[in-house]
Design an enzyme around this catalytic site. Structure first.
Site, short mmCIF file in Angstrom:
data_model
loop_
_atom_site.label_atom_id
_atom_site.label_comp_id
_atom_site.label_asym_id
_atom_site.label_seq_id
_atom_site.Cartn_x
_atom_site.Cartn_y
_atom_site.Cartn_z
N GLU A 1 36.17 34.80 34.62
CA GLU A 1 35.36 33.70 33.72
C GLU A 1 36.22 32.66 33.30
O GLU A 1 37.35 32.71 33.03
CB GLU A 1 35.10 34.57 32.28
CG GLU A 1 34.19 33.85 31.34
CD GLU A 1 33.72 34.42 30.21
OE1 GLU A 1 33.56 35.65 30.13
OE2 GLU A 1 33.70 33.87 29.05
N LYS B 1 33.74 41.01 22.14
CA LYS B 1 33.72 40.84 23.74
C LYS B 1 34.60 39.94 24.03
O LYS B 1 35.50 39.76 25.02
CB LYS B 1 32.25 40.27 24.02
CG LYS B 1 32.15 40.12 25.56
CD LYS B 1 32.52 38.77 25.77
CE LYS B 1 32.31 38.76 27.58
NZ LYS B 1 32.62 37.24 27.99
N ASP C 1 43.90 50.71 33.00
CA ASP C 1 42.56 51.19 32.91
C ASP C 1 41.64 50.58 31.78
O ASP C 1 41.56 51.00 30.61
CB ASP C 1 42.60 52.86 32.65
CG ASP C 1 40.99 53.47 32.88
OD1 ASP C 1 40.11 52.54 32.58
OD2 ASP C 1 40.93 54.57 32.83
N HIS D 1 33.77 25.20 27.47
CA HIS D 1 33.40 26.39 28.35
C HIS D 1 32.61 25.59 29.46
O HIS D 1 32.90 26.01 30.71
CB HIS D 1 32.31 27.35 27.40
CG HIS D 1 31.91 28.59 28.27
ND1 HIS D 1 32.68 29.56 28.29
CD2 HIS D 1 30.59 28.74 28.91
CE1 HIS D 1 32.25 30.51 29.05
NE2 HIS D 1 30.94 29.98 29.54
C1 MEV Z 1 32.53 34.40 25.81
O1 MEV Z 1 32.82 35.16 26.94
C2 MEV Z 1 33.38 34.85 24.75
C3 MEV Z 1 32.65 34.18 23.28
O2 MEV Z 1 31.44 34.45 23.38
C4 MEV Z 1 33.65 34.79 22.25
C5 MEV Z 1 32.69 34.58 20.95
O3 MEV Z 1 31.76 34.20 20.64
O4 MEV Z 1 33.78 34.71 20.02
C6 MEV Z 1 32.93 32.69 23.33
#
Ligand code: MEV
Length: 453
Positions: free
Chosen positions: A88, A284, A300, A397
């Site tokens: 990513e 995530k 792992d 991003h």
């Molecule tokens: C993207 O991989 C992760 C985010 O969505 C985490 C978040 O929203 O805190 C930017």
């Protein structure tokens, strides 16, 4: 394209060449190009390729992920350059940004709170005299340690081994269901093989002793062992990482006041604490950082992921793994997450890049690696929330994603340079990138879109 009509027999025993030929003949519309791709990803050094081939069954080639570095991580006063394996675009950039921010404010403080791992012999006992069964267990309890001495000898010299064995009655939830629940210290290894070997041995010890148990009627002297397996849920193998600074020292640079930043940040974390839809995305983002280090260090990541999410649900509601507060004008942000990592065993001494990653970190022990990895997760979450509550996530991003878009468009190096420059002071979107690309090439955007379909 699928030409396979019958099951393939004895596939795992075939040569790599035969497997590739079969796969391409049955599952590729463009055999020449498929073959080229497979071969292009072979390592030029046949000895290294062989190591990779022997990691798994039916290996055909390698699957590359970028291996990046996030420098300037100060954890407990020591500097680290973090190895991160991830696809990513923005993850390494986000980690580095947070590391740079916090290095000027005291860095990350981390500690391992506990390091115990758990495994179970899941079994069925249909007897009725529970008291005698429990007394029997307590009488033979020391046999589990003495009977596994041959397996635990090495681990014990390193300070590890079996810490405890308990009999757990689960008959309230499932008729006849009991567990032998064992607690382990596995030192610098993740310990899966060690734990599973001990459990299988203990199941045998238990069965053999039970057969001889005169206090129980003959028909109650056997159990059905359903399975012996470690648990990847390790809430007693727990690490905490924290950053803090006076609110007045935040000065994060996006124009928002320090006080407003701290409050908005805490509110964003609070939303993740109370709202599972947000908590999943929030966590995530944390796992973006954790997984990247876990993968680079040959650990792992599936186990770490499964465990983290189970821990996030331990109250019955899925919630945030991080927390934030402002007290006495001090902004504090922390993570507490269970994590079972190893710095020996598995592929840690086999995979050349994994070895390199460990060396980059100064060959840490498992506890140190847990602290570094927790800091990576916290850093990632800090950067994500910081963007979310200030500029919005897309600005950074999409900037990082721009090269992916341009590579997909097969832009030349010169075109890439021009387009990256163009977007320096503009918001990137897929359509805006395509538009400027078409303009540079002098093709009408609609015609290009049609060609792409
Ligand atoms: C993207 O991989 C992760 C985010 O969505 C985490 C978040 O929203 O805190 C930017």
């Amino acid at each position: 394209m699928n030409k396979q009509t019958a099951p393939v027999k004895g596939f795992s025993k075939w040569s790599k060449q035969a497997k590739i030929e079969w796969l391409i003949a049955h599952y590729s519309a463009e055999p020449q190009s498929a073959l080229r791709t497979i071969e292009e990803y072979w390592h030029i050094n046949p000895d290294l390729q062989k190591i990779h081939d022997e990691f798994i069954e039916n290996a055909l080639t390698n699957f590359y992920l970028p291996f990046g570095v996030a420098p300037n991580f100060q954890v407990n006063g020591r500097m680290y350059a973090l190895p991160m394996a991830i696809e990513e675009s923005s993850v390494v950039a986000a980690a580095s940004k947070a590391a740079n921010f916090w290095i000027e404010r005291g860095g990350f403080k981390a500690e391992v709170l506990q390091s115990t791992k758990i495994g179970h012999v899941h079994f069925i006992w249909n007897g009725t005299d529970k008291q005698s069964f429990t007394d029997f267990f307590h009488r033979i309890k020391t046999n589990f340690l003495s009977g596994t001495n041959h397996i635990t000898a090495n681990m014990r010299t390193r300070g590890g081994g079996i810490k405890d064995v308990a009999l757990v009655d689960k008959t309230q939830v499932e008729p006849g269901y009991y567990q032998l629940e064992l607690r382990f210290e596995t030192c610098d290894s993740m310990g899966a093989n060690f734990i599973n070997s001990c459990l299988e041995e203990c199941a045998g010890i238990f069965q053999n002793a039970l057969m001889e148990e005169v206090a129980l009627p003959m028909e109650d002297r056997s159990i059905q062992v359903v399975m012996c397996i470690l648990s990847n849920y390790t809430p007693e193998c727990l690490v905490r990482a924290e950053v803090s600074c006076p609110v007045s020292a935040i000065e994060e640079g996006s124009g928002i006041s320090n006080q407003e930043f701290a409050e908005k940040f805490c509110r964003a974390v609070r939303i993740a604490e109370i709202e599972p839809y947000r908590a999943v995305t929030h966590n995530k983002g944390i796992m973006n950082g954790i997984d990247a280090v876990v993968l680079a260090t040959g650990n792992d990541f599936r186990a770490v992921e499964a465990c983290a999410h189970a821990y996030a649900s331990r109250s019955g509601q899925y919630t945030s793994l991080t927390h934030a507060s402002v007290e006495n004008d001090v902004f504090k942000f922390w993570i507490e997450v269970p994590m079972s990592l190893g710095t020996v065993g598995g592929i840690t001494r086999l995979h050349p890049m994994v070895k390199f990653a460990h060396a980059m970190l100064g060959n840490p022990n498992a506890a140190e690696l847990m602290m570094i990895t927790a800091a990576a997760g916290l850093a990632q979450n800090f950067s994500a929330i910081r963007s979310l509550i200030t500029t919005g996530i897309q600005k950074g991003h999409m900037k990082m994603h721009l090269l992916n878009i341009l590579n997909q468009l097969e832009a030349t190096e010169d075109e890439k340079k021009t387009i990256v420059e163009y977007f320096k002071d503009k918001v990137v979107s897929h359509s805006a990138a395509v538009a400027i690309f078409c303009q540079l090439r002098g093709i009408p955007a609609e015609q290009f879109a049609k060609q792409q379909r």
